[in-house]
Design a protein around this motif. Structure first.
Motif, PDB file in Angstrom:
ATOM      1  N   MET A   1       1.114  -1.079   0.211  1.00 61.80           N
ATOM      2  CA  MET A   1       0.290  -0.531  -0.117  1.00 61.80           C
ATOM      3  C   MET A   1       0.871   1.453   0.072  1.00 61.80           C
ATOM      4  SD  MET A   1      -2.941   0.664   3.250  1.00 61.80           S
ATOM      5  CE  MET A   1      -3.840  -1.069   2.465  1.00 61.80           C
ATOM      6  N   ASP A   2       0.608   1.859  -1.078  1.00 58.12           N
ATOM      7  CA  ASP A   2       1.877   3.071  -0.696  1.00 58.12           C
ATOM      8  C   ASP A   2       1.599   4.172  -0.170  1.00 58.12           C
ATOM      9  OD1 ASP A   2      -0.785   4.798  -1.763  1.00 58.12           O
ATOM     10  OD2 ASP A   2       0.047   4.649  -4.171  1.00 58.12           O
ATOM     11  N   ASP A   3       1.810   5.183   0.017  1.00 55.43           N
ATOM     12  CA  ASP A   3       2.042   6.425   1.523  1.00 55.43           C
ATOM     13  C   ASP A   3       0.385   6.952   1.195  1.00 55.43           C
ATOM     14  OD1 ASP A   3       4.455   5.323   1.871  1.00 55.43           O
ATOM     15  OD2 ASP A   3       5.699   7.515   1.067  1.00 55.43           O
ATOM     16  N   ALA A   4      -0.330   7.680  -0.035  1.00 55.83           N
ATOM     17  CA  ALA A   4      -1.275   7.756   0.164  1.00 55.83           C
ATOM     18  C   ALA A   4      -2.289   7.124   0.788  1.00 55.83           C
ATOM     19  CB  ALA A   4      -1.360   8.472  -1.862  1.00 55.83           C
ATOM     20  N   TYR A   5      -2.603   6.470   0.028  1.00 56.08           N
ATOM     21  CA  TYR A   5      -3.414   5.313   0.845  1.00 56.08           C
ATOM     22  C   TYR A   5      -3.218   4.534   2.001  1.00 56.08           C
ATOM     23  CZ  TYR A   5      -5.084   3.741  -3.623  1.00 56.08           C
ATOM     24  OH  TYR A   5      -6.181   3.563  -4.809  1.00 56.08           O
ATOM     25  N   ARG A   6      -1.802   4.921   3.158  1.00 52.82           N
ATOM     26  CA  ARG A   6      -1.649   4.522   3.974  1.00 52.82           C
ATOM     27  C   ARG A   6      -1.606   5.487   4.958  1.00 52.82           C
ATOM     28  NH1 ARG A   6      -1.634   0.458   7.184  1.00 52.82           N
ATOM     29  NH2 ARG A   6      -1.123  -0.576   6.393  1.00 52.82           N
ATOM     30  N   ALA A   7      -2.186   7.210   3.970  1.00 49.63           N
ATOM     31  CA  ALA A   7      -2.300   8.192   5.348  1.00 49.63           C
ATOM     32  C   ALA A   7      -3.898   7.814   5.332  1.00 49.63           C
ATOM     33  CB  ALA A   7      -1.653   8.915   4.784  1.00 49.63           C
ATOM     34  N   ALA A   8      -4.415   7.846   4.450  1.00 51.97           N
ATOM     35  CA  ALA A   8      -6.402   8.132   4.367  1.00 51.97           C
ATOM     36  C   ALA A   8      -6.480   6.936   5.275  1.00 51.97           C
ATOM     37  CB  ALA A   8      -6.444   7.794   3.005  1.00 51.97           C
ATOM     38  N   LEU A   9      -5.516   5.400   5.319  1.00 49.42           N
ATOM     39  CA  LEU A   9      -6.627   4.533   6.312  1.00 49.42           C
ATOM     40  C   LEU A   9      -6.262   5.076   7.949  1.00 49.42           C
ATOM     41  CD1 LEU A   9      -7.220   1.888   6.394  1.00 49.42           C
ATOM     42  CD2 LEU A   9      -5.019   0.944   6.543  1.00 49.42           C
ATOM     43  N   ASP A  10      -4.616   5.448   8.197  1.00 51.55           N
ATOM     44  CA  ASP A  10      -4.847   5.978   9.311  1.00 51.55           C
ATOM     45  C   ASP A  10      -5.722   6.965  10.026  1.00 51.55           C
ATOM     46  OD1 ASP A  10      -2.931   4.495   9.336  1.00 51.55           O
ATOM     47  OD2 ASP A  10      -1.137   6.054   9.416  1.00 51.55           O
ATOM     48  N   ARG A  11      -5.694   7.900   8.770  1.00 53.14           N
ATOM     49  CA  ARG A  11      -7.215   9.228   8.879  1.00 53.14           C
ATOM     50  C   ARG A  11      -8.014   8.232   9.478  1.00 53.14           C
ATOM     51  NH1 ARG A  11      -4.380  11.393   5.191  1.00 53.14           N
ATOM     52  NH2 ARG A  11      -6.140  11.274   3.309  1.00 53.14           N
ATOM     53  N   ASP A  32     -11.672  -3.654   6.215  1.00 51.66           N
ATOM     54  CA  ASP A  32     -13.225  -3.648   5.087  1.00 51.66           C
ATOM     55  C   ASP A  32     -12.416  -2.730   4.363  1.00 51.66           C
ATOM     56  OD1 ASP A  32     -14.677  -5.426   5.857  1.00 51.66           O
ATOM     57  OD2 ASP A  32     -15.602  -3.973   6.945  1.00 51.66           O
ATOM     58  N   LEU A  33     -11.319  -1.589   4.702  1.00 52.76           N
ATOM     59  CA  LEU A  33     -11.231  -0.585   4.124  1.00 52.76           C
ATOM     60  C   LEU A  33      -9.895  -0.291   3.673  1.00 52.76           C
ATOM     61  CD1 LEU A  33     -11.821   2.534   2.777  1.00 52.76           C
ATOM     62  CD2 LEU A  33     -10.548   2.943   5.116  1.00 52.76           C
ATOM     63  N   VAL A  34      -8.774  -1.760   3.658  1.00 50.64           N
ATOM     64  CA  VAL A  34      -7.624  -1.879   3.610  1.00 50.64           C
ATOM     65  C   VAL A  34      -7.863  -2.814   2.367  1.00 50.64           C
ATOM     66  CG1 VAL A  34      -5.885  -4.123   3.938  1.00 50.64           C
ATOM     67  CG2 VAL A  34      -6.408  -2.120   5.482  1.00 50.64           C
ATOM     68  N   ASP A  35      -9.020  -3.455   2.290  1.00 50.60           N
ATOM     69  CA  ASP A  35      -9.350  -4.498   1.191  1.00 50.60           C
ATOM     70  C   ASP A  35     -10.267  -3.523   0.038  1.00 50.60           C
ATOM     71  OD1 ASP A  35     -10.213  -7.620   0.946  1.00 50.60           O
ATOM     72  OD2 ASP A  35     -11.349  -6.550  -0.475  1.00 50.60           O
ATOM     73  N   LEU A  36     -10.518  -2.611   0.657  1.00 49.17           N
ATOM     74  CA  LEU A  36     -11.076  -1.831  -0.924  1.00 49.17           C
ATOM     75  C   LEU A  36     -10.318  -1.324  -1.695  1.00 49.17           C
ATOM     76  CD1 LEU A  36     -13.296  -0.094  -2.506  1.00 49.17           C
ATOM     77  CD2 LEU A  36     -13.903   1.234  -0.277  1.00 49.17           C
ATOM     78  N   GLY A  38      -7.114  -2.300  -1.382  1.00 44.48           N
ATOM     79  CA  GLY A  38      -6.330  -2.614  -2.152  1.00 44.48           C
ATOM     80  C   GLY A  38      -7.057  -3.172  -3.379  1.00 44.48           C
ATOM     81  N   PHE A  39      -8.071  -3.059  -3.888  1.00 42.69           N
ATOM     82  CA  PHE A  39      -8.979  -3.769  -4.947  1.00 42.69           C
ATOM     83  C   PHE A  39      -8.823  -2.469  -5.765  1.00 42.69           C
ATOM     84  CE2 PHE A  39     -11.981  -3.263  -7.050  1.00 42.69           C
ATOM     85  CZ  PHE A  39     -12.555  -4.162  -7.620  1.00 42.69           C
ATOM     86  N   ALA A  40      -7.902  -1.140  -5.625  1.00 46.54           N
ATOM     87  CA  ALA A  40      -8.372  -0.072  -6.282  1.00 46.54           C
ATOM     88  C   ALA A  40      -6.827   0.712  -6.954  1.00 46.54           C
ATOM     89  CB  ALA A  40      -8.445   1.573  -4.876  1.00 46.54           C
ATOM     90  N   GLU A  41      -6.023  -0.263  -5.843  1.00 47.20           N
ATOM     91  CA  GLU A  41      -5.266  -0.320  -6.310  1.00 47.20           C
ATOM     92  C   GLU A  41      -4.597  -0.722  -7.084  1.00 47.20           C
ATOM     93  OE1 GLU A  41      -1.210   1.514  -3.274  1.00 47.20           O
ATOM     94  OE2 GLU A  41      -2.411  -0.384  -2.342  1.00 47.20           O
ATOM     95  N   ARG A  42      -4.550  -2.249  -7.032  1.00 44.56           N
ATOM     96  CA  ARG A  42      -4.618  -3.834  -8.262  1.00 44.56           C
ATOM     97  C   ARG A  42      -5.805  -2.908  -9.415  1.00 44.56           C
ATOM     98  NH1 ARG A  42      -5.970  -6.278  -4.002  1.00 44.56           N
ATOM     99  NH2 ARG A  42      -8.081  -7.359  -5.104  1.00 44.56           N
ATOM    100  N   ALA A  43      -6.846  -2.166  -9.237  1.00 41.32           N
ATOM    101  CA  ALA A  43      -7.467  -1.418 -10.677  1.00 41.32           C
ATOM    102  C   ALA A  43      -6.900  -0.717 -11.351  1.00 41.32           C
ATOM    103  CB  ALA A  43      -9.158  -1.200  -9.843  1.00 41.32           C
ATOM    104  N   GLY A  44      -5.624   0.436 -10.720  1.00 42.52           N
ATOM    105  CA  GLY A  44      -4.744   1.476 -11.004  1.00 42.52           C
ATOM    106  C   GLY A  44      -5.304   2.813 -10.605  1.00 42.52           C
TER     107      GLY A  44
END
Length: 327
Positions: A1-11, A32-36, A38-44
């Motif tokens: 998970m890249d930094d932008a996603y990680r920061a959003a998850l922490d918030r 659930d958000l981790v899974d979402l 991950g799905f979004a990252e795989r979808a580009g």
């Protein structure tokens, strides 16, 4: 998970905790958000704020295709919507939550519950030198007397129990506290467990074991109490302790409830939540007002409590079918 996603998850997690949601809900929503994500990252999708309604719906469709239960889909939808509100992503807020099926909760008859509590009391009497047998009896009596959630039982502190009024203060979902009564059998069981030769024996044994394991210097370094014991100071406030002297874990309570019911003949197996369902059903069968039961259970809305009227109706229908000559 890249930094932008990680920061959003922490918030997102920080926001959930600030809203005083239960730890169980926080863990579920974050997973659930981790899974979402991950799905979004795989979808580009490069940024979490770029997750739109189409991506979220595809994610839910994949979840459904994997065989997930409707309740899981409902929770995942709720988690995505919660993050959409927090991140000001309008598309996610429009997600429709699938309505999970609401099976009637399993309940014990009054005779079955009496048998289970009687066998627990017999075990405690048969093993007078086993403090955990007294603890288990106190937990079972308290669960049934108060219809408390397992998390509320585990979070119970000594100053939450008022023996003069026979009431206990419970910390429920969403930070909503409530005061519930308990009866004489629960009072006796609690008194027996809280006596110095039961709960105190568990604490003393745990402190001695902790001192042997860690040594006095290590104990002082991490702030253990009792001059080198093995118990955290905050844990000594807990009413119910595990075998090692710390606050009891919900998994331990679940195991002891299942074990007790398996040891009771002709009694269905259920968990602590089954005790909660059973207590509510017995109250309504005994004529308790639905709003009083709502207050006891800590339900935010009366609609949640009304399922117990359905349970009672089903039980009446079953008895009718067994006993009426023209049923």
């Amino acid at each position: 998970m890249d930094d932008a996603y990680r920061a959003a998850l922490d918030r997102f997690e920080e926001d959930l905790r600030a809203r005083r949601l239960s730890p169980h809900t926080v863990r579920g929503y974050v997973a659930d958000l981790v899974d979402l994500f991950g799905f979004a990252e795989r979808a580009g999708v490069a940024e979490p704020t770029q997750i739109g309604l189409d991506v979220a719906r595809s994610w839910l469709a994949e979840t459904a295709a994997s065989g997930a239960a409707r309740a899981t889909l409902a929770r995942r939808t709720a988690a995505a919507r919660a993050w959409g509100r927090q991140a000001s992503t309008p598309g996610l807020v429009r997600l429709v939550t699938p309505k999970p099926r609401s099976p009637l909760p399993a309940v014990l008859s009054q005779r079955q519950m009496t048998d289970a509590l009687t066998t627990a009391a017999d075990d405690a009497a048969t093993h007078p030198h086993d403090p955990l047998a007294l603890r288990d009896l106190a937990i079972l009596e308290f669960l049934y007397a108060t219809a408390a959630r397992v998390s509320e039982v585990c979070a119970l502190n000594l100053d939450d129990v008022d023996f003069t009024r026979r009431t206990a203060r419970l910390s429920g979902k969403g930070g909503r506290d409530r005061t519930v009564p308990f009866g004489v059998p629960a009072e006796r069981a609690l008194h027996a467990w809280l006596a110095a030769d039961a709960r105190g024996a568990v604490l003393a044994a745990a402190r001695a074991n902790g001192a042997r394991r860690a040594g006095a210097a290590a104990a002082a370094a991490v702030g253990w109490v009792g001059g080198g014991g093995g118990i955290q100071k905050t844990e000594t406030e807990a009413v119910f302790l595990g075998a090692r002297g710390s606050r009891i874990d919900p998994a331990v309570v679940r195991r002891l409830v299942h074990a007790r019911l398996r040891a009771t003949p002709n009694t269905p197996d259920t968990g602590p939540h089954g005790f909660r369902h059973t207590a509510a059903t017995h109250l309504i069968e005994g004529g308790a007002d639905l709003r009083d039961v709502q207050e006891l259970l800590g339900h935010a809305t009366l609609a949640t409590t009304q399922i117990y009227t359905h349970v009672t109706a089903e039980r009446i229908k079953a008895r009718y079918a067994q006993s009426h000559p023209r049923a």
